[in-house]
Write an enzyme that holds these catalytic residues in place. Structure first.
Site, PDB file in Angstrom:
ATOM      1  CD1 TRP A 200      -2.770   1.633   0.627  1.00  0.00           C
ATOM      2  CD2 TRP A 200      -1.429   2.343   2.278  1.00  0.00           C
ATOM      3  NE1 TRP A 200      -3.194   2.875   1.011  1.00  0.00           N
ATOM      4  CE2 TRP A 200      -2.392   3.345   2.024  1.00  0.00           C
ATOM      5  CE3 TRP A 200      -0.471   2.566   3.255  1.00  0.00           C
ATOM      6  CZ2 TRP A 200      -2.435   4.541   2.722  1.00  0.00           C
ATOM      7  CZ3 TRP A 200      -0.509   3.758   3.960  1.00  0.00           C
ATOM      8  CH2 TRP A 200      -1.480   4.728   3.697  1.00  0.00           C
ATOM      9  CG  ASP A 367     -13.177   9.383  -1.745  1.00  0.00           C
ATOM     10  OD1 ASP A 367     -13.125   8.489  -0.880  1.00  0.00           O
ATOM     11  OD2 ASP A 367     -12.593   9.297  -2.848  1.00  0.00           O
ATOM     12  CG  ASP A 368     -15.293   6.471   3.085  1.00  0.00           C
ATOM     13  OD1 ASP A 368     -16.494   6.369   3.362  1.00  0.00           O
ATOM     14  OD2 ASP A 368     -14.403   5.766   3.581  1.00  0.00           O
ATOM     15  NE  ARG A 444      -9.790   2.595   5.552  1.00  0.00           N
ATOM     16  CZ  ARG A 444     -10.434   3.453   4.788  1.00  0.00           C
ATOM     17  NH1 ARG A 444     -11.431   3.055   4.031  1.00  0.00           N
ATOM     18  NH2 ARG A 444     -10.096   4.703   4.755  1.00  0.00           N
ATOM     19  CE  LYS A 477     -11.336   6.564  -4.794  1.00  0.00           C
ATOM     20  NZ  LYS A 477     -10.731   7.695  -4.073  1.00  0.00           N
ATOM     21  CD1 TRP A 478     -15.625  -1.655  -6.623  1.00  0.00           C
ATOM     22  CD2 TRP A 478     -17.484  -1.451  -7.837  1.00  0.00           C
ATOM     23  NE1 TRP A 478     -16.340  -2.821  -6.487  1.00  0.00           N
ATOM     24  CE2 TRP A 478     -17.483  -2.727  -7.226  1.00  0.00           C
ATOM     25  CE3 TRP A 478     -18.560  -1.098  -8.663  1.00  0.00           C
ATOM     26  CZ2 TRP A 478     -18.512  -3.648  -7.426  1.00  0.00           C
ATOM     27  CZ3 TRP A 478     -19.580  -2.019  -8.857  1.00  0.00           C
ATOM     28  CH2 TRP A 478     -19.556  -3.282  -8.235  1.00  0.00           C
ATOM     29  CG  ASP A 479     -11.815   2.378  -2.269  1.00  0.00           C
ATOM     30  OD1 ASP A 479     -10.909   1.557  -2.419  1.00  0.00           O
ATOM     31  OD2 ASP A 479     -11.634   3.523  -1.812  1.00  0.00           O
ATOM     32  CG  ASN A 481     -10.430   0.905   1.097  1.00  0.00           C
ATOM     33  OD1 ASN A 481      -9.443   1.015   0.384  1.00  0.00           O
ATOM     34  ND2 ASN A 481     -11.368   1.834   1.153  1.00  0.00           N
ATOM     35  CB  CYS A 527     -10.265   2.884  -5.892  1.00  0.00           C
ATOM     36  SG  CYS A 527      -9.272   3.498  -4.533  1.00  0.00           S
ATOM     37  CG  ASP A 549      -4.854   5.512  -0.982  1.00  0.00           C
ATOM     38  OD1 ASP A 549      -5.621   5.923  -1.877  1.00  0.00           O
ATOM     39  OD2 ASP A 549      -5.217   4.712  -0.101  1.00  0.00           O
TER      40      ASP A 549
HETATM   41  C1  GLA Z   1      -9.160   4.240  -0.083  1.00  0.00           C
HETATM   42  C2  GLA Z   1      -8.920   5.026  -1.340  1.00  0.00           C
HETATM   43  C3  GLA Z   1      -8.895   6.495  -1.062  1.00  0.00           C
HETATM   44  C4  GLA Z   1     -10.184   6.895  -0.398  1.00  0.00           C
HETATM   45  C5  GLA Z   1     -10.388   6.074   0.864  1.00  0.00           C
HETATM   46  C6  GLA Z   1     -11.734   6.346   1.479  1.00  0.00           C
HETATM   47  O1  GLA Z   1      -8.057   4.237   0.735  1.00  0.00           O
HETATM   48  O2  GLA Z   1      -7.745   4.612  -1.983  1.00  0.00           O
HETATM   49  O3  GLA Z   1      -8.705   7.215  -2.256  1.00  0.00           O
HETATM   50  O4  GLA Z   1     -11.253   6.712  -1.286  1.00  0.00           O
HETATM   51  O5  GLA Z   1     -10.314   4.687   0.594  1.00  0.00           O
HETATM   52  O6  GLA Z   1     -11.954   5.612   2.618  1.00  0.00           O
END
Ligand code: GLA
Length: 732
Positions: A200, A367-368, A444, A477-479, A481, A527, A549
């Site tokens: 990461w 974003d989030d 997380r 944006k499809w994340d 994590n 993402c 990131d």
């Molecule tokens: C990930 C993404 C970031 C952001 C965060 C939000 O880490 O890579 O760009 O969207 O999540 O929690």
């Protein structure tokens, strides 16, 4: 014809404009692999399968004792387990007898125009005139399994793809234990292996080593292609460089567990296999069922790694990426994450939009933090309804205000995840991946949904499409994590639990497919904690992927250079962030090698910075064609040179070139003459900034002198973190 078959010799020849790949039907139906490399017109290659007299204990087929043939020594087209070939196996099937010995032999073949789709899987695509396909049907006589080896040749591009379909035509279930997508035997061991490793915040750093005896591999068993290793591997000749020598590139079109392994055997020959990682994989195949292995892309280049990369870029830009946004300039966006993290409301976002509009930014991405009761990363994943405490008046009111400010609107989701503190988890604790009786690991503060389940996917689709269909959302944006642990599904019986890793990926692809069909206008950006799923599987559903990131411009150089080994820069999510270690100008110049956008609070920019941002956006709009569609030349690699990094885009008609140089560390004597590549030596090019005219020959042979001048030119570019961009066009 790119694919031909000679009945008399039993040889298949798969030609592209620069490469030849050959398969031989040998005695008893064994499939051998005499040759892969630069184009040859000949068919006379059978001798190439002869690899010398016998080595230690290599087994023979009792029907072929008059020739020095052993599956352990010959170049095998698709290696099988337990029947005489002790090297890496591509295929291992445990039949009803309980053993795992496997042996496939030729049955028949088909050659046809075009390329078939792979059921449920992302893959490159081609029209009837763009590619040709060979299907080789083989059979394992004991298990009753039929195996089709698929090869598609993109003649004009110098690329091939491979896949495998296994069908159980017996009356009993069988267990697939390994179904790799390709196996390629090379005649010697004088190769370098190049791959991309990372973590990461530091994805896809290039590593190269010389092959050694034994097995060397890169792999993931995280349930994602991962930050740690990318499903890409290149074998290149020892004398190869960025622009010369042979390079064989392999890239797996898959987003889950993979394995690319290379074995140098007792004789000093090399075998590469690539596919779904056999660790944690298994598949029960009932009578009449079939299993399709994902696609492996293979690129041959005689122009080093640079030539290989340009072929991957062309193939992916024209035959993998799809949809409305494929060839279109992407909107310059501003993303709220690094500017606000979870700390925003509707008014703040509208202020961002209003400021951004003045600068020429085209889209605001929220974003989030907009859903459930999410104000930190510890809750609400799975509760995809608007937090009206934060977005007063709801989402449609916010979007209207953003649109009124002149910006499009984009949104963030993490569809495959679920927080323990969510309404969804409270209602459906059985919906996440889990193993009965075992505590679930947390990462997380979240668990992972069981994407193998239709009911889970239906719920997520329903929740998200409720938002998307009622609101004017133009980007998503499809994340993703975290990675997978305790990989089990409550719906599957014990003998099928080994399928869950792959079923998870198939479920994710199914959901992505539903969304891209239902919302064809939306621009999707993939993402995963930055670039943790930067792979061709994801590119099939989303034409761009957030690269990392890490938005520090100097750190980004190694990340973006590594990524460019096989992915086109039009897919790199790259933003200018508030990271003052590097001048704003350089942050812009580095983000120009990507989709370009901002990730900072526009209200905090000084007037001078605002002027520079306006210029950066104007530059991106002006240069977008050559960036998105041009050929990339990596001139100075950041891991090989301590001072500079440089790259160049050249339009396909060679009439335009865009050069970028970044000084990572100031040189004691800041002297730099840089030679360009890919230009037309006979044409004359004008430097848009200075008006100077140079021949392509001069720019490529002598180079352009970028040493700082007494009048101040190039001085800033030579300082720590400095940079410059130069644009050349052919003189009319
Ligand atoms: C990930 C993404 C970031 C952001 C965060 C939000 O880490 O890579 O760009 O969207 O999540 O929690």
């Amino acid at each position: 014809m790119p694919i031909s078959f000679d009945q008399a010799s039993g040889l298949f020849k798969l030609d592209t404009k620069n490469s030849t790949y050959m398969i031989e039907i040998y005695r008893e139906g064994y499939l051998l692999h005499p040759y892969y490399g630069g184009y040859i017109p000949d068919e006379n290659v059978k001798d190439l399968c002869y690899r010398g007299t016998f080595a230690s204990f290599s087994p023979q087929n009792p029907r072929i004792l008059d020739e020095p043939f052993s599956p352990d020594l010959a170049p095998m087209e698709y290696s099988c387990n337990g029947t005489g070939d002790y090297r890496l196996s591509a295929l291992q099937v445990r039949g009803s007898g309980g053993d795992a010995s496997t042996d496939i032999r030729y049955v028949s073949h088909k050659i046809y125009r075009g390329k078939p789709a792979l059921t449920g899987l992302p893959a490159t695509y081609a029209g009837e005139e763009e590619a040709q396909t060979l299907e080789l049907l083989t059979r394992d006589a004991v298990t009753g399994v039929y195996v089709t080896l698929l090869y598609t040749v993109f003649e004009e591009l110098g690329a091939m793809t491979r896949s495998v379909v296994v069908e159980n035509r017996s009356q009993e279930p069988v267990d697939l234990e390994r179904v790799y997508s390709c196996c390629v035997d090379f005649p010697g061991m004088d190769y370098k292996m190049t791959h991309l490793y990372g973590q990461w915040f530091k994805e896809r750093t290039v590593a190269t080593r010389r092959l050694e005896h034994g097995i060397q591999s890169i792999a993931s068993k995280r349930g994602a292609s991962s930050h740690n290793h990318n499903p890409f591997l290149c074998l290149s000749s020892l004398n190869s460089t960025e622009e010369s020598g042979e390079a064989f590139g392999f890239n797996f079109v898959y987003s889950g567990n993979f394995d690319l392994s290379v074995e140098v055997d007792q004789r000093g020959t090399t075998r590469l296999i690539g596919g779904i990682n056999a660790t944690d994989f298994g598949w029960r195949l009932e009578p009449g069922e079939s299993f399709t292995a994902p696609e492996m892309v293979m690129v041959y280049s005689s122009q080093g790694l640079g030539g290989m990369s340009r072929t991957f870029h062309k193939l992916y830009s024209s035959h993998l990426i799809r949809g409305k946004w494929k060839d279109v300039k992407r909107p310059v966006l501003i993303n709220s994450w690094e500017a606000a993290f979870f700390d925003f409301d509707d008014d703040k976002l509208v202020e961002f939009a209003e400021e951004a509009a003045k600068l020429g930014i085209e889209m605001l991405v929220m974003d989030d933090g907009w859903f459930g009761k999410r104000n930190l990363d510890n809750c609400s994943l799975g509760d995809w309804y608007v937090n009206e405490g934060k977005l007063k008046g709801g989402l449609s009111s916010l979007i209207e205000r953003v649109n009124r400010a002149g910006l499009k609107f984009g949104i963030w989701y993490e569809p495959e995840m679920i927080s323990p503190d969510s309404d969804l988890y409270r209602a459906h604790p059985d919906w996440c991946l889990q193993v009965r009786g075992r505590e679930k690991s947390i990462a997380r503060t979240q668990y992972v949904l069981d994407m193998s389940r239709q009911d889970v996917r239906d719920n997520i689709f329903r929740q998200m499409s409720e938002v998307l269909s009622k609101n004017h959302v133009e980007y998503l944006k499809w994340d993703f994590n975290r990675n997978l642990t305790e990989v089990g599904s409550l719906l599957l019986p014990p003998e099928r639990q080994k399928e869950v890793f792959h079923r998870f990926i198939l479920g994710t692809y199914d959901l992505m497919d539903r969304f891209t069909r239902a919302f064809p206008e939306i621009l999707f950006e993939n993402c995963s904690g930055g670039g943790g799923r930067f792979d061709p599987g994801m590119l099939y559903y989303s034409p761009q992927i957030w690269c990392s990131d890490n938005t520090d411009a100097i750190e980004r150089l190694t990340i973006q250079f590594g990524t460019s080994l096989c992915y086109p820069v039009s897919t790199f999510g790259a933003h200018v962030a508030h990271r003052p270690r590097t001048p704003l100008s350089t942050r812009g110049n580095v983000a120009l090698c990507g989709t370009f956008g901002y990730e900072l609070d526009p209200r905090k920019l000084t007037e001078k910075e605002k002027e520079l941002v306006k210029k950066q956006i104007a530059d991106f709009n002006r240069y977008n064609d050559v960036i998105q569609r041009g050929d990339l030349y990596r001139l100075i690699t950041p891991t090989e040179n301590p001072f500079h990094c440089a790259w160049e885009f050249v339009s396909s008609d060679r009439r335009e070139a865009l050069l970028t140089v970044v000084t990572m560390r100031q040189r004691e004597t800041p002297f730099l003459i840089l030679r360009l590549r890919g230009l037309d030596p006979e044409k004359y090019y004008r430097d848009a900034e200075t008006g100077e005219i140079y021949s392509g020959a001069l720019l490529m042979n002598a180079g352009i002198n970028l040493t700082p001048r007494p009048d101040g030119a190039y001085e800033e570019a030579a300082l720590d973190g400095g940079s410059l961009v130069k644009y050349f066009t052919v003189q009319q």
